[in-house]
Design an enzyme around this catalytic site. Structure first.
Site, PDB file in Angstrom:
ATOM      1  N   TYR A 439       0.832  -1.189   0.074  1.00  0.00           N
ATOM      2  CA  TYR A 439      -0.268   0.173  -0.056  1.00  0.00           C
ATOM      3  C   TYR A 439       0.726   1.316   0.046  1.00  0.00           C
ATOM      4  O   TYR A 439       2.032   1.144   0.230  1.00  0.00           O
ATOM      5  CB  TYR A 439      -0.921  -0.065   1.077  1.00  0.00           C
ATOM      6  CG  TYR A 439      -0.710  -0.071   2.600  1.00  0.00           C
ATOM      7  CD1 TYR A 439       0.477   0.122   3.068  1.00  0.00           C
ATOM      8  CD2 TYR A 439      -1.556  -0.332   3.424  1.00  0.00           C
ATOM      9  CE1 TYR A 439       0.845  -0.121   4.418  1.00  0.00           C
ATOM     10  CE2 TYR A 439      -1.341  -0.562   4.907  1.00  0.00           C
ATOM     11  CZ  TYR A 439      -0.126  -0.509   5.343  1.00  0.00           C
ATOM     12  OH  TYR A 439       0.024  -0.513   6.697  1.00  0.00           O
ATOM     13  N   GLU A 440       0.332   2.260  -0.436  1.00  0.00           N
ATOM     14  CA  GLU A 440       0.938   3.628  -0.462  1.00  0.00           C
ATOM     15  C   GLU A 440       2.156   3.550  -1.727  1.00  0.00           C
ATOM     16  O   GLU A 440       2.772   4.426  -1.822  1.00  0.00           O
ATOM     17  CB  GLU A 440       1.558   4.225   0.745  1.00  0.00           C
ATOM     18  CG  GLU A 440       0.817   4.088   1.864  1.00  0.00           C
ATOM     19  CD  GLU A 440      -0.629   5.029   1.550  1.00  0.00           C
ATOM     20  OE1 GLU A 440      -0.748   5.925   0.847  1.00  0.00           O
ATOM     21  OE2 GLU A 440      -1.891   4.737   2.250  1.00  0.00           O
ATOM     22  N   GLY A 441       1.731   2.764  -2.635  1.00  0.00           N
ATOM     23  CA  GLY A 441       2.399   2.487  -3.816  1.00  0.00           C
ATOM     24  C   GLY A 441       3.452   1.407  -3.545  1.00  0.00           C
ATOM     25  O   GLY A 441       4.176   1.304  -2.719  1.00  0.00           O
TER      26      GLY A 441
END
Length: 604
Positions: A439-441
């Site tokens: 998550y968050e890239g």
């Protein structure tokens, strides 16, 4: 699982000795409050809260949240801990004083957030996501929006989320389908479904403020047509209190591999009332304010996994008896020697420790730029700090989260079979840490960001600045009169890493001129090499300061000797892995891209 202890001395060492935080604070609004005495008081009290209130709930939280007809109940003890968190004023540490905050530098909350994450990061995600909502509103909200929402978010009475992902699009937001239609009163009617929304629904706060990406009817194609909206769970009443229920519902919560204590929600927006943040069609750039805050917070989850796993594994290794030491009996009165005597167990423990302490230093170093970016007194300093923080962010998020998994995996291994069962909690750390690289890239996305936007498209400017600092430090250490052989050797290694880092960036740039796929094929190895080089710089600085303090007879000599032992292990046993990534970058692109697509058809 053994009791968790916050390494307060490590934070103070970084803030007061290794990094010139006090010098940095002179350029930051509110920096004069963050004196060494104030920092020690905050970290000490924060440690008590984390150790006494949050850490005992970590394994409890693994039983998960409960969903019932759109309402979510968090695990036992979570709400009570959150109430104490709010009552103690912790959410307002760095908030604007005009909105009820304490106005301390961002670096202070960054350190405190790592404590929260290590004690119980599924719980810490609830207030952690609010910080991004606060940052987004501070930078892009109207005065009215700030008055309505910021005071509540900064106090912790309300919480925030970020709503990007949809079932058909994760990272590729160009495919986003959520729609927002203008209404006569200036608000918007929003329809769509968002998935994987951490802390999307819960019982900790009276209201949840969703920061949502959506497209207006006249939106251009692609990411240039995305706008950003505030969509609260309850619409604020005229007096600022909670008003009528908005048309946003939690359709379900995900059943996940880990972080069970945090509700990962599916949110349905059915003619929900929303309010535009910033300019139309400029939502993605505004959301990046949120995402950058979240990415640094996610990086600290990698540190948390390493620290929590190391503390438990080291305590177990001292007590667990198995076999005799190869170099002779160490426990003659017992049936076997403690496993801490075995070299391979020490290798795993030392790896966990250098990851935890090294990544903590990396985040602390970057938090200096976050301080300046958010609150520098000088406009030019803010701009420069934004660029420097932007270069560090993908390395922090990508490298540290990957290393957190390595450390958590070693924690299970030290426990052996006991690490694989739930009773000890080690497998929970491993499960929980796995999401941080996604998550968050994902790591791949962070690598493309670092290689593409932050290196090649930047014309290597920030890479040269960072490696220039490494070279300046190396030169100072190499030619210092009182530097000993070990410190000089480490400084020479830093100099060679800085030059190698520049060379690898230029090499990929040249390869990309012939074939753009060279960027994608080499970017993750480039990010990992960057992470090793960055962490080596931190360990060299920590080692040099520890040696200086020992030479001067300052402080806790055992603490400094421990730092020197850890630095020695890092440079001799951990850092050599960087050379593998450097060599891989130079490998043939054909070995990755030369096969036809049907090569990957496993059904053949």
């Amino acid at each position: 699982m053994p009791a968790f202890k916050v390494p307060v001395n490590d934070y103070l060492f970084l803030f007061n000795d290794v990094l010139d935080m006090q010098g940095n604070y002179q350029h930051v609004k509110g920096g004069d409050q963050a004196t060494p005495d104030m920092l020690e008081a905050i970290f000490t009290e924060g440690a008590k809260f984390c150790e006494n209130e949050l850490a005992p709930l970590y394994q409890v939280g693994d039983q998960g949240c409960q969903w019932n007809q759109g309402e979510v109940t968090t695990p036992p003890g979570f709400k009570e801990a959150y109430d104490k968190y709010v009552q103690a004023g912790w959410p307002s540490l760095t908030g604007s004083p005009e909105m009820g905050g304490q106005g301390l530098p961002t670096s202070v909350s960054s350190a405190f957030n790592e404590m929260l994450n290590t004690a119980n990061w599924p719980w810490a995600m609830y207030p952690g996501l609010s910080e991004g909502a606060v940052a987004t509103l501070e930078d892009h909200g109207t005065d009215e929006q700030k008055q309505i929402y910021l005071t509540k978010l900064i106090s912790g009475l309300w919480s925030g989320t970020m709503c990007l992902t949809e079932a058909h699009c994760g990272t590729d937001l160009a495919q986003l389908k959520t729609k927002a239609v203008p209404k006569d009163d200036g608000s918007y009617k929003v329809n769509g479904t968002k998935i994987f929304i951490s802390a999307g629904e819960h019982d900790l706060t009276e209201n949840i403020v969703h920061i949502v990406l959506a497209k207006l009817p006249d939106a251009p194609e692609g990411t240039k047509g995305i706008s950003l909206f505030i969509i609260p769970k309850f619409l604020p009443a005229a007096d600022g209190s909670v008003g009528e229920r908005n048309a946003v519902q939690c359709g379900s919560i995900e059943h996940k591999m880990g972080i069970h204590g945090n509700a990962t929600a599916v949110l349905n927006f059915d003619d929900a009332t929303g309010f535009l943040i910033g300019r139309p069609h400029a939502g993605l750039s505004a959301m990046f304010t949120y995402m950058n805050v979240a990415r640094i917070g996610t990086a600290s989850q990698g540190t948390a996994a390493a620290e929590r796993s190391y503390q438990a594994a080291s305590a177990y290794a001292v007590e667990r008896l198995a076999m005799r030491s190869l170099s002779g009996v160490k426990n003659p009165d017992g049936p076997a020697d403690p496993i801490i005597c075995h070299p391979d167990v020490r290798r795993m423990l030392l790896t966990q420790r250098v990851i935890a302490e090294g990544s903590r230093a990396m985040i602390c170093y970057a938090s200096q730029f976050a301080d300046l970016y958010t609150a520098a007194k000088d406009k030019d300093q803010r701009k420069q700090a934004e660029q420097r923080l932007g270069f560090c962010t993908p390395i922090l998020k990508g490298f540290i989260t990957e290393q957190g998994i390595v450390a958590a995996n070693y924690g299970v291994q030290v426990f052996g079979g006991h690490g694989y069962i739930k009773e000890w909690g080690m497998e929970q750390i491993l499960r929980d840490s796995r999401i941080a690289t996604i998550y968050e890239g994902t790591t791949g996305i962070q690598a493309l960001d670092l290689m593409g936007r932050k290196t090649l498209l930047d014309n290597f400017v920030q890479l040269k600045i960072f490696t220039g600092e490494m070279l300046k430090f190396a030169a100072k250490s190499l030619f210092a009169v009182k530097s000993n052989g070990t410190i000089r050797k480490q400084a020479w290694t830093i100099a060679k890493l800085a030059i190698k880092w520049r060379y690898l960036g230029f090499r990929i740039g040249l390869q990309a001129k012939r074939n753009r796929d060279a960027i994608g094929a080499g970017s993750v190895d480039y990010l990992m090499f960057s992470g090793y080089a960055y962490m080596a710089f931190m360990w060299a600085m920590m080692g040099a300061k520890a040696q200086h303090s020992l030479d001067q007879g300052e402080g806790d000599s055992q603490f400094f000797r421990d730092k020197l032992h850890s630095a020695k292990f890092f440079f001799e046993r951990f850092l050599p892995q960087a050379s593998v990534h450097a060599k891989t970058i130079s490998a043939s692109l054909d070995s990755v891209m030369g096969m036809p697509t049907d090569y990957f058809d496993a059904s053949k």
